[in-house]
Design an enzyme around this catalytic site. Sequence first.
Site, PDB file in Angstrom:
ATOM      1  N   CYS A   1      13.597  10.844   6.837  1.00  0.00           N
ATOM      2  CA  CYS A   1      13.334  10.399   8.106  1.00  0.00           C
ATOM      3  C   CYS A   1      14.710  10.706   8.967  1.00  0.00           C
ATOM      4  CB  CYS A   1      12.983   9.008   8.152  1.00  0.00           C
ATOM      5  SG  CYS A   1      14.005   7.924   7.042  1.00  0.00           S
TER       6      CYS A   1
ATOM      7  N   GLU B   1       9.626   1.390  10.680  1.00  0.00           N
ATOM      8  CA  GLU B   1      10.720   2.427  10.371  1.00  0.00           C
ATOM      9  C   GLU B   1      10.054   3.654  10.861  1.00  0.00           C
ATOM     10  OE1 GLU B   1      14.059   1.712   9.725  1.00  0.00           O
ATOM     11  OE2 GLU B   1      13.817  -0.389   9.321  1.00  0.00           O
TER      12      GLU B   1
ATOM     13  N   GLU C   1       9.820  16.403  15.619  1.00  0.00           N
ATOM     14  CA  GLU C   1      10.072  16.022  14.335  1.00  0.00           C
ATOM     15  C   GLU C   1       9.648  17.230  13.236  1.00  0.00           C
ATOM     16  OE1 GLU C   1       8.543  12.876  12.251  1.00  0.00           O
ATOM     17  OE2 GLU C   1      10.471  12.502  11.087  1.00  0.00           O
TER      18      GLU C   1
ATOM     19  N   LYS D   1       0.931  -1.282  -0.067  1.00  0.00           N
ATOM     20  CA  LYS D   1      -0.072   0.110  -0.138  1.00  0.00           C
ATOM     21  C   LYS D   1       0.896   0.942  -0.239  1.00  0.00           C
ATOM     22  CE  LYS D   1      -1.943   2.831   2.848  1.00  0.00           C
ATOM     23  NZ  LYS D   1      -2.275   4.242   1.933  1.00  0.00           N
TER      24      LYS D   1
HETATM   25  P1  NAP Z   1       2.256   8.394   7.947  1.00  0.00           P
HETATM   26  O1  NAP Z   1       1.217   9.351   8.015  1.00  0.00           O
HETATM   27  O2  NAP Z   1       2.499   7.564   9.142  1.00  0.00           O
HETATM   28  O3  NAP Z   1       1.860   7.441   6.571  1.00  0.00           O
HETATM   29  C1  NAP Z   1       2.697   6.507   6.321  1.00  0.00           C
HETATM   30  C2  NAP Z   1       1.829   5.369   5.705  1.00  0.00           C
HETATM   31  O4  NAP Z   1       0.957   4.722   6.524  1.00  0.00           O
HETATM   32  C3  NAP Z   1       0.997   5.918   4.435  1.00  0.00           C
HETATM   33  O5  NAP Z   1       0.864   4.879   3.399  1.00  0.00           O
HETATM   34  C4  NAP Z   1      -0.353   5.852   5.057  1.00  0.00           C
HETATM   35  O6  NAP Z   1      -1.587   6.119   4.244  1.00  0.00           O
HETATM   36  C5  NAP Z   1      -0.429   4.746   5.935  1.00  0.00           C
HETATM   37  N1  NAP Z   1      -1.218   4.764   7.314  1.00  0.00           N
HETATM   38  C6  NAP Z   1      -1.767   6.074   7.618  1.00  0.00           C
HETATM   39  N2  NAP Z   1      -2.692   5.910   8.811  1.00  0.00           N
HETATM   40  C7  NAP Z   1      -2.801   4.447   8.796  1.00  0.00           C
HETATM   41  C8  NAP Z   1      -3.461   3.511   9.587  1.00  0.00           C
HETATM   42  N3  NAP Z   1      -4.223   3.779  10.673  1.00  0.00           N
HETATM   43  N4  NAP Z   1      -3.313   1.941   9.459  1.00  0.00           N
HETATM   44  C9  NAP Z   1      -2.326   1.596   8.496  1.00  0.00           C
HETATM   45  N5  NAP Z   1      -1.672   2.452   7.670  1.00  0.00           N
HETATM   46  C10 NAP Z   1      -1.885   3.930   7.671  1.00  0.00           C
HETATM   47  O7  NAP Z   1       3.538   8.957   7.723  1.00  0.00           O
HETATM   48  P2  NAP Z   1       3.835  10.102   6.231  1.00  0.00           P
HETATM   49  O8  NAP Z   1       3.461  11.405   7.058  1.00  0.00           O
HETATM   50  O9  NAP Z   1       3.231   9.717   5.112  1.00  0.00           O
HETATM   51  O10 NAP Z   1       5.472  10.014   6.151  1.00  0.00           O
HETATM   52  C11 NAP Z   1       6.231  10.872   7.246  1.00  0.00           C
HETATM   53  C12 NAP Z   1       6.713  10.227   8.418  1.00  0.00           C
HETATM   54  O11 NAP Z   1       7.485   8.905   8.042  1.00  0.00           O
HETATM   55  C13 NAP Z   1       7.610  11.011   9.282  1.00  0.00           C
HETATM   56  O12 NAP Z   1       7.577  10.543  10.611  1.00  0.00           O
HETATM   57  C14 NAP Z   1       9.279  10.312   8.911  1.00  0.00           C
HETATM   58  O13 NAP Z   1       9.998  10.451   9.834  1.00  0.00           O
HETATM   59  C15 NAP Z   1       8.704   8.741   8.480  1.00  0.00           C
HETATM   60  N6  NAP Z   1       9.654   8.106   7.789  1.00  0.00           N
HETATM   61  C16 NAP Z   1      10.452   7.200   8.433  1.00  0.00           C
HETATM   62  C17 NAP Z   1      11.569   6.514   7.775  1.00  0.00           C
HETATM   63  C18 NAP Z   1      12.454   5.408   8.467  1.00  0.00           C
HETATM   64  O14 NAP Z   1      12.951   4.496   7.597  1.00  0.00           O
HETATM   65  N7  NAP Z   1      12.499   5.381   9.784  1.00  0.00           N
HETATM   66  C19 NAP Z   1      11.698   6.804   6.522  1.00  0.00           C
HETATM   67  C20 NAP Z   1      10.711   7.840   5.784  1.00  0.00           C
HETATM   68  C21 NAP Z   1       9.603   8.396   6.424  1.00  0.00           C
HETATM   69  P3  NAP Z   1      -2.099   7.407   3.584  1.00  0.00           P
HETATM   70  O15 NAP Z   1      -0.921   7.987   3.009  1.00  0.00           O
HETATM   71  O16 NAP Z   1      -3.246   6.819   2.782  1.00  0.00           O
HETATM   72  O17 NAP Z   1      -2.508   8.113   4.606  1.00  0.00           O
END
Ligand code: NAP
Length: 487
Positions: free
Chosen positions: A278, A244, A377, A171
């Site tokens: 990240c 992650e 963050e 997804k």
């Molecule tokens: P996010 O809001 O957590 O979304 C990530 C993914 O999870 C998206 O595909 C999202 O789908 C999905 N998602 C959202 N709510 C969900 C739920 N209740 N159940 C299952 N899946 C769900 O993160 P983001 O804002 O897109 O990305 C930024 C974050 O990612 C930052 O905190 C960053 O630090 C972190 N990040 C971490 C790494 C690492 O390797 N540690 C790498 C890159 C990014 P939708 O888009 O449809 O909402």
Amino acid sequence: MRQLWINNHWSAAIDDATFGVIDPATEEEVGRVPAATRADVDRAMQAAQTAFRDWRRVPAAERAELLHEIARRMREHVENLAVTLTLETGRHIDRNRRYVLWSADVFDYYAELGRNDRGRVIPSVEASQLALVLKEPYGVVVCIVPWNYPMLLLAWKIAPALAAGNTVVIKPASQTPLATLDLAHCFEHLPPGVVNIITGSGGTVGDALVTHPATSVIAFTGSTEVGQRIAGLAAERMTKVHLELGGKDPCIIAADADIRTAALGVAWGAFVNAGQVCTSIERIYVERPVYRDFCDCLAELTAGLRVGSPFDPATQITPLIGSRERDAVLAQIEQAQAQGARVVAGGRRPPQLDLGFFLEPTVLVDVPYTATIMREETFGPVAPVAPVEDFEQALALANDSRYGLGASLFTHDPRKAKRFYEEIKAGTVWINDPLTDNLAGPFGGMKQSGIGRELGEEGLAEFLETKHVHWDFEMQPKPWWYPYGDK
Ligand code: NAP
Ligand code: MG
């Protein structure tokens, strides 16, 4: 209109609903994809579960060739994939070309690693026995990916998951589903159901995947908040999670560091992909003797960076993913000023760009250690800097965070370097060269930055489950084991 990729067929969502994807540089719609429902998730999970029965038995050498073929097709389609990634992420086209090629390398790497051992022989209890430790695939791996590196973070998951013999349901994030769906052309040669791609919201599709009874592993990259929710739901079924999550990576500039090199490194680490990484450098602690020089150098470099279109070769800073995200970063900058920080570069939307979610790269100095921007963050191009009295204080501040993803240091002093990598609580440590990735180098977070590692041998081990086999060839009755004891 793109479609869902399930069981090697394109299909619309069962109720035909769709949603649009916006180009962050122009604010125009650049594509539409299906808004899948729970019923679509059931179809994808069913396909992956059925495919697993045969895929797990495909000989490792054959599987390796199939993975190499994915890499070959990705290189063949690099230009189309990079353009689509640029349209949906706003990241620079040159970097997207690199990331597609690097994602292809990930498939080649795990294709080869997957040929290696699947466990070991251990000493048996008796001579007439064989004792084995087997490493087996889990089953269906659900991969949920964020928008900042849609293809790379996907490759880090599915290449090892497939090499290990699992099947996958993917997804992508709702902002960036286009290139992920296009990637299906690179999976057409795989048996049906081995790779499935389903688009839709996190709350519907994400939740249905996480709670599905056929899900064996959840491999998630995203925010700590969503990661915590997933871990809670996974606990109900004891589903394995691989998380992650977010970070607040510190960077220390030691007094002996070369200031210009350090400022260039920090500008790269804080502003690459407009800071939407990240492992972005998000807090900078500079030893007092070089503090002023470092701040001046970083401010000057930053003011000279060029903000603009991701298709312009001269552009260095590309837009943020959305207006909400950009406004959140602007609010963080304002709050930091209210808490005592000073803006010495950037700090606003670029006045010459009317459209697009752009933000000038920003340097904040004299930032109090307790300021919110030093603790929470920031997903944008912001470099907050603070002076420290000595290296020990910098180390203590660097470790004072709920996160533990990456950490970097600039120094030529081996005593400081060794003390840093021994004491810092972070999954990746960079000394004098921040944010450099290595296929063989495991990547992941400590503390609330996550559980598990991607890349390297550890990245394959995440998708293999351990079984101990005890086999006795002679089936001798055991005297003490009623009713088989001597009569
Ligand atoms: P996010 O809001 O957590 O979304 C990530 C993914 O999870 C998206 O595909 C999202 O789908 C999905 N998602 C959202 N709510 C969900 C739920 N209740 N159940 C299952 N899946 C769900 O993160 P983001 O804002 O897109 O990305 C930024 C974050 O990612 C930052 O905190 C960053 O630090 C972190 N990040 C971490 C790494 C690492 O390797 N540690 C790498 C890159 C990014 P939708 O888009 O449809 O909402
Ligand atoms: Mg989010």
